[in-house]
Design an enzyme around this catalytic site. Structure first.
Site, PDB file in Angstrom:
ATOM      1  N   GLY A 150       0.676  -1.214   0.043  1.00 14.05           N
ATOM      2  CA  GLY A 150      -0.024   0.039   0.119  1.00 14.05           C
ATOM      3  C   GLY A 150       0.836   1.189   0.008  1.00 14.05           C
ATOM      4  O   GLY A 150       0.899   2.112  -0.957  1.00 14.05           O
ATOM      5  N   THR A 207       1.815  -7.022  10.250  1.00 11.44           N
ATOM      6  CA  THR A 207       1.314  -6.811  11.567  1.00 11.44           C
ATOM      7  C   THR A 207       0.804  -8.323  12.008  1.00 11.44           C
ATOM      8  O   THR A 207       0.390  -9.155  10.981  1.00 11.44           O
ATOM      9  CB  THR A 207      -0.016  -5.978  11.609  1.00 11.44           C
ATOM     10  OG1 THR A 207      -0.770  -6.353  10.694  1.00 11.44           O
ATOM     11  CG2 THR A 207       0.400  -4.528  11.716  1.00 11.44           C
ATOM     12  N   TYR A 263       4.803  -5.379  17.261  1.00 14.03           N
ATOM     13  CA  TYR A 263       4.960  -4.314  16.151  1.00 14.03           C
ATOM     14  C   TYR A 263       5.513  -3.047  16.841  1.00 14.03           C
ATOM     15  O   TYR A 263       6.461  -2.443  16.286  1.00 14.03           O
ATOM     16  CB  TYR A 263       3.498  -4.129  15.438  1.00 14.03           C
ATOM     17  CG  TYR A 263       3.434  -3.085  14.383  1.00 14.03           C
ATOM     18  CD1 TYR A 263       3.758  -3.646  13.190  1.00 14.03           C
ATOM     19  CD2 TYR A 263       3.230  -1.810  14.518  1.00 14.03           C
ATOM     20  CE1 TYR A 263       3.528  -2.625  12.097  1.00 14.03           C
ATOM     21  CE2 TYR A 263       3.150  -1.009  13.395  1.00 14.03           C
ATOM     22  CZ  TYR A 263       3.092  -1.515  12.292  1.00 14.03           C
ATOM     23  OH  TYR A 263       2.946  -0.598  11.077  1.00 14.03           O
TER      24      TYR A 263
HETATM   25  N1  CAA Z   1      -7.358   0.069  24.834  1.00 10.06           N
HETATM   26  C1  CAA Z   1      -7.629  -0.217  26.378  1.00 10.06           C
HETATM   27  N2  CAA Z   1      -8.251  -1.377  26.211  1.00 10.06           N
HETATM   28  C2  CAA Z   1      -8.750  -1.874  25.114  1.00 10.06           C
HETATM   29  C3  CAA Z   1      -8.205  -1.469  23.664  1.00 10.06           C
HETATM   30  C4  CAA Z   1      -7.321  -0.186  24.047  1.00 10.06           C
HETATM   31  N3  CAA Z   1      -6.728   0.399  22.634  1.00 10.06           N
HETATM   32  N4  CAA Z   1      -8.441  -2.219  22.838  1.00 10.06           N
HETATM   33  C5  CAA Z   1      -9.271  -3.350  23.274  1.00 10.06           C
HETATM   34  N5  CAA Z   1      -9.351  -3.098  24.562  1.00 10.06           N
HETATM   35  C6  CAA Z   1     -10.138  -4.026  25.650  1.00 10.06           C
HETATM   36  C7  CAA Z   1     -11.438  -4.222  25.002  1.00 10.06           C
HETATM   37  O1  CAA Z   1     -12.222  -3.258  25.268  1.00 10.06           O
HETATM   38  C8  CAA Z   1     -11.702  -5.696  25.774  1.00 10.06           C
HETATM   39  O2  CAA Z   1     -12.015  -5.315  27.076  1.00 10.06           O
HETATM   40  P1  CAA Z   1     -13.085  -6.482  27.733  1.00 10.06           P
HETATM   41  O3  CAA Z   1     -12.394  -7.928  27.843  1.00 10.06           O
HETATM   42  O4  CAA Z   1     -13.239  -5.707  29.166  1.00 10.06           O
HETATM   43  O5  CAA Z   1     -14.478  -6.396  26.888  1.00 10.06           O
HETATM   44  C9  CAA Z   1     -10.478  -6.255  25.702  1.00 10.06           C
HETATM   45  O6  CAA Z   1      -9.358  -5.277  25.520  1.00 10.06           O
HETATM   46  C10 CAA Z   1     -10.113  -7.190  24.642  1.00 10.06           C
HETATM   47  O7  CAA Z   1     -10.227  -6.774  23.210  1.00 10.06           O
HETATM   48  P2  CAA Z   1     -10.927  -7.538  21.987  1.00 10.06           P
HETATM   49  O8  CAA Z   1     -12.153  -8.008  22.339  1.00 10.06           O
HETATM   50  O9  CAA Z   1     -10.561  -6.431  21.070  1.00 10.06           O
HETATM   51  O10 CAA Z   1      -9.592  -8.577  22.031  1.00 10.06           O
HETATM   52  P3  CAA Z   1      -9.297  -9.295  20.795  1.00 10.06           P
HETATM   53  O11 CAA Z   1      -8.299 -10.367  21.420  1.00 10.06           O
HETATM   54  O12 CAA Z   1     -10.372  -9.720  20.088  1.00 10.06           O
HETATM   55  O13 CAA Z   1      -8.314  -8.444  19.655  1.00 10.06           O
HETATM   56  C11 CAA Z   1      -6.894  -6.845  19.279  1.00 10.06           C
HETATM   57  C12 CAA Z   1      -7.412  -7.702  20.384  1.00 10.06           C
HETATM   58  C13 CAA Z   1      -6.338  -7.816  18.062  1.00 10.06           C
HETATM   59  C14 CAA Z   1      -5.559  -6.092  19.816  1.00 10.06           C
HETATM   60  C15 CAA Z   1      -7.834  -5.730  18.796  1.00 10.06           C
HETATM   61  O14 CAA Z   1      -8.223  -4.980  20.048  1.00 10.06           O
HETATM   62  C16 CAA Z   1      -7.288  -4.803  17.544  1.00 10.06           C
HETATM   63  O15 CAA Z   1      -7.145  -5.320  16.434  1.00 10.06           O
HETATM   64  N6  CAA Z   1      -6.977  -3.805  18.031  1.00 10.06           N
HETATM   65  C17 CAA Z   1      -6.197  -2.857  17.174  1.00 10.06           C
HETATM   66  C18 CAA Z   1      -4.843  -2.936  17.126  1.00 10.06           C
HETATM   67  C19 CAA Z   1      -4.285  -1.914  15.961  1.00 10.06           C
HETATM   68  O16 CAA Z   1      -4.496  -0.662  16.285  1.00 10.06           O
HETATM   69  N7  CAA Z   1      -3.541  -2.274  15.187  1.00 10.06           N
HETATM   70  C20 CAA Z   1      -3.010  -1.372  14.192  1.00 10.06           C
HETATM   71  C21 CAA Z   1      -2.921  -2.199  12.797  1.00 10.06           C
HETATM   72  S1  CAA Z   1      -2.368  -1.137  11.643  1.00 10.06           S
HETATM   73  C22 CAA Z   1      -0.772  -0.469  11.806  1.00 10.06           C
HETATM   74  O17 CAA Z   1      -0.327  -1.334  12.572  1.00 10.06           O
HETATM   75  C23 CAA Z   1      -0.323   0.246  10.788  1.00 10.06           C
HETATM   76  C24 CAA Z   1       0.320   1.506  11.455  1.00 10.06           C
HETATM   77  O18 CAA Z   1       1.527   1.507  11.576  1.00 10.06           O
HETATM   78  C25 CAA Z   1      -0.547   2.647  12.265  1.00 10.06           C
END
Ligand code: CAA
Length: 247
Positions: A14, A93, A154
């Site tokens: 990308g 990632t 990451y």
């Molecule tokens: N801060 C605090 N708590 C959080 C949170 C955050 N940012 N994100 C999720 N949580 C909490 C949720 O609310 C949940 O709480 P409860 O158990 O109390 O309900 C708990 O953590 C578990 O969250 P999920 O249900 O989402 O858990 P999961 O195991 O299904 O997924 C994850 C976890 C894969 C990390 C998912 O939350 C996710 O994809 N997050 C985004 C991560 C991200 O930003 N990645 C960037 C990719 S793009 C990139 O990297 C390019 C770049 O350079 C910018």
């Protein structure tokens, strides 16, 4: 200065595609490296660029493998020209909370995103030193600066890239070589679109500009740092994140 040869790792992805286009438009002869698993798509990718009036060479390179990088760099320098611009852009990632993270998830991200920077740059740097000229741009991430829930692997790799940048910048500054980091925020690529939609929408809400970056916006900054006129910027970590993280 004669036409500069630029190598962009992960060039068919990308942000990589936009970087290749920006560097061609800036007068570079650009070579995009692609991973072996992308071999099936690279022909179409190259034809699409041609359709846009952009000639981009390609080279297969497994960035996690030191020998493969050496072979690819030698091939580019023989076939095109000595490399004057290197953009370490390849990255992946494998998100997950640390308490559930498998060793494979850790290793894959560290090897592809950080070891790769050693594997490629090590084969390029001595030539740049001999020619007393070079521009190296390492594509890190906002998440290397601020950390990100679910990205211990990451964030560690991306923060490590900037440590590398600052150290190498000091070693080569007196030889006409600059080394800089670009730290993009969330950008409209497949990597970001793979985040679950509700999670992604919450992230966009936290961006003051209220949208994802366009790959072309990141590429413009990379091309600026890669330009021969940017010789006084070195060891910098330039954020481009819509105001999501300010240092
Ligand atoms: N801060 C605090 N708590 C959080 C949170 C955050 N940012 N994100 C999720 N949580 C909490 C949720 O609310 C949940 O709480 P409860 O158990 O109390 O309900 C708990 O953590 C578990 O969250 P999920 O249900 O989402 O858990 P999961 O195991 O299904 O997924 C994850 C976890 C894969 C990390 C998912 O939350 C996710 O994809 N997050 C985004 C991560 C991200 O930003 N990645 C960037 C990719 S793009 C990139 O990297 C390019 C770049 O350079 C910018």
């Amino acid at each position: 200065m004669a036409e500069r040869c630029a190598l962009v790792t992960g060039g068919v992805g990308g942000i990589g595609t936009a970087i290749c286009a920006a560097l061609v438009r800036d007068g570079c002869r650009v070579v995009a490296s692609y991973a072996p698993f992308e071999a099936q798509v690279v022909g179409d990718w190259q034809r699409e660029r041609q359709g846009e009036g952009l000639t981009v060479e390609v080279v297969e390179m497994e960035v996690t493998d030191f020998a493969s990088c050496g072979k690819a760099v030698a091939d580019v320098e023989a076939r095109v020209a000595p490399i004057a611009v290197l953009v370490n852009n390849a990255g992946i990632t494998k998100d997950g909370m640390f308490k559930k993270m498998a060793l494979d998830q850790w290793n894959a991200v560290l090897t592809t995103n950080l070891d790769s920077v050693f594997n490629v740059t090590r084969h390029v740097i001595n030539g740049m030193l001999e020619r007393s000229y070079g521009r190296i741009v390492n594509i890190s991430s906002i998440n290397g600066q601020k950390g990100q829930f679910g990205q211990t692997n990451y964030s560690a790799a991306k923060a490590g890239m900037h440590g590398f940048t600052m150290a190498l910048a000091q070693e080569v500054a007196s030889k006409g070589i600059t080394v800089n980091t670009v730290s993009p925020g969330y950008t409209g690529t497949r990597m970001v679109m793979a985040i679950e939609e509700s999670v992604r929408n919450k992230i966009i809400e936290q961006i003051p500009v209220k949208r994802l970056a366009r790959p072309e916006e990141i590429a413009r900054l990379v091309a600026f740092l890669a330009h021969e006129d940017s010789g006084f910027i070195t060891g910098a970590n330039v954020p481009i994140n819509g105001g999501q993280f300010m240092t």
